[in-house]
Scaffold this motif. Sequence first.
Motif, mmCIF file in Angstrom:
data_model
loop_
_atom_site.group_PDB
_atom_site.id
_atom_site.type_symbol
_atom_site.label_atom_id
_atom_site.label_comp_id
_atom_site.label_asym_id
_atom_site.label_seq_id
_atom_site.Cartn_x
_atom_site.Cartn_y
_atom_site.Cartn_z
ATOM 1 N N LYS A 50 25.343 52.369 14.877
ATOM 2 C CA LYS A 50 26.221 51.605 13.946
ATOM 3 C C LYS A 50 25.823 50.414 14.639
ATOM 4 O O LYS A 50 26.817 50.022 15.645
ATOM 5 N N THR A 51 26.663 49.097 13.987
ATOM 6 C CA THR A 51 26.886 47.642 14.027
ATOM 7 C C THR A 51 28.243 47.815 13.892
ATOM 8 O O THR A 51 29.310 48.043 13.118
ATOM 9 N N SER A 66 26.077 46.866 18.759
ATOM 10 C CA SER A 66 26.492 48.060 18.417
ATOM 11 C C SER A 66 28.142 48.039 19.506
ATOM 12 O O SER A 66 28.637 48.757 19.519
ATOM 13 N N VAL A 67 28.218 46.967 20.150
ATOM 14 C CA VAL A 67 29.940 46.812 21.712
ATOM 15 C C VAL A 67 30.563 46.494 20.420
ATOM 16 O O VAL A 67 30.294 45.955 19.195
ATOM 17 N N GLN A 68 31.884 46.442 20.338
ATOM 18 C CA GLN A 68 32.701 46.415 19.840
ATOM 19 C C GLN A 68 33.349 44.696 20.134
ATOM 20 O O GLN A 68 33.011 44.873 21.179
ATOM 21 N N ASP A 70 36.457 43.677 20.358
ATOM 22 C CA ASP A 70 37.211 43.323 21.523
ATOM 23 C C ASP A 70 36.656 43.761 23.303
ATOM 24 O O ASP A 70 36.699 42.488 23.294
ATOM 25 N N THR A 71 35.603 44.538 22.935
ATOM 26 C CA THR A 71 34.407 44.067 24.021
ATOM 27 C C THR A 71 34.192 42.772 25.045
ATOM 28 O O THR A 71 33.577 42.905 26.022
ATOM 29 N N ILE A 72 33.580 42.625 23.525
ATOM 30 C CA ILE A 72 32.504 41.549 23.730
ATOM 31 C C ILE A 72 33.508 40.185 23.936
ATOM 32 O O ILE A 72 33.409 39.137 24.523
ATOM 33 N N ALA A 73 34.675 39.968 24.094
ATOM 34 C CA ALA A 73 35.349 38.842 23.645
ATOM 35 C C ALA A 73 36.242 39.095 24.589
ATOM 36 O O ALA A 73 35.807 37.943 25.882
ATOM 37 N N SER A 74 36.131 40.808 25.588
ATOM 38 C CA SER A 74 36.749 40.657 26.859
ATOM 39 C C SER A 74 36.659 39.624 27.556
ATOM 40 O O SER A 74 36.346 39.524 29.482
ATOM 41 N N ARG A 75 34.719 40.400 27.925
ATOM 42 C CA ARG A 75 33.431 40.013 28.715
ATOM 43 C C ARG A 75 33.478 38.366 28.941
ATOM 44 O O ARG A 75 32.768 37.673 29.674
#
Length: 77
Positions: A50-51, A66-68, A70-75
């Motif tokens: 899922k996108t 498929s990564v949230q 918020d997760t990408i932003a925190s990275r």
Amino acid sequence: MMSVINIGFGNVVHTKRIITIVSPESAPIKRIIQDAKESGKLIDATYGRKTRAVIVTDSDHVILSSVQVDTIASRLE
């Protein structure tokens, strides 16, 4: 040094190329995805999952992850 961010499954994006990271739920974002698909600028990095995030780059490429969001932003921090 080139700064990259992991967007899932070993795929990375150059952080300086990212304009925005958004959720794929809204109608305008769905139109952006469709337009990118039609113009050959859509990159699907979901591996069939899922996108959960849509990354728009300065070259008008649209990357599906498929990564949230918020997760990408925190990275990025």
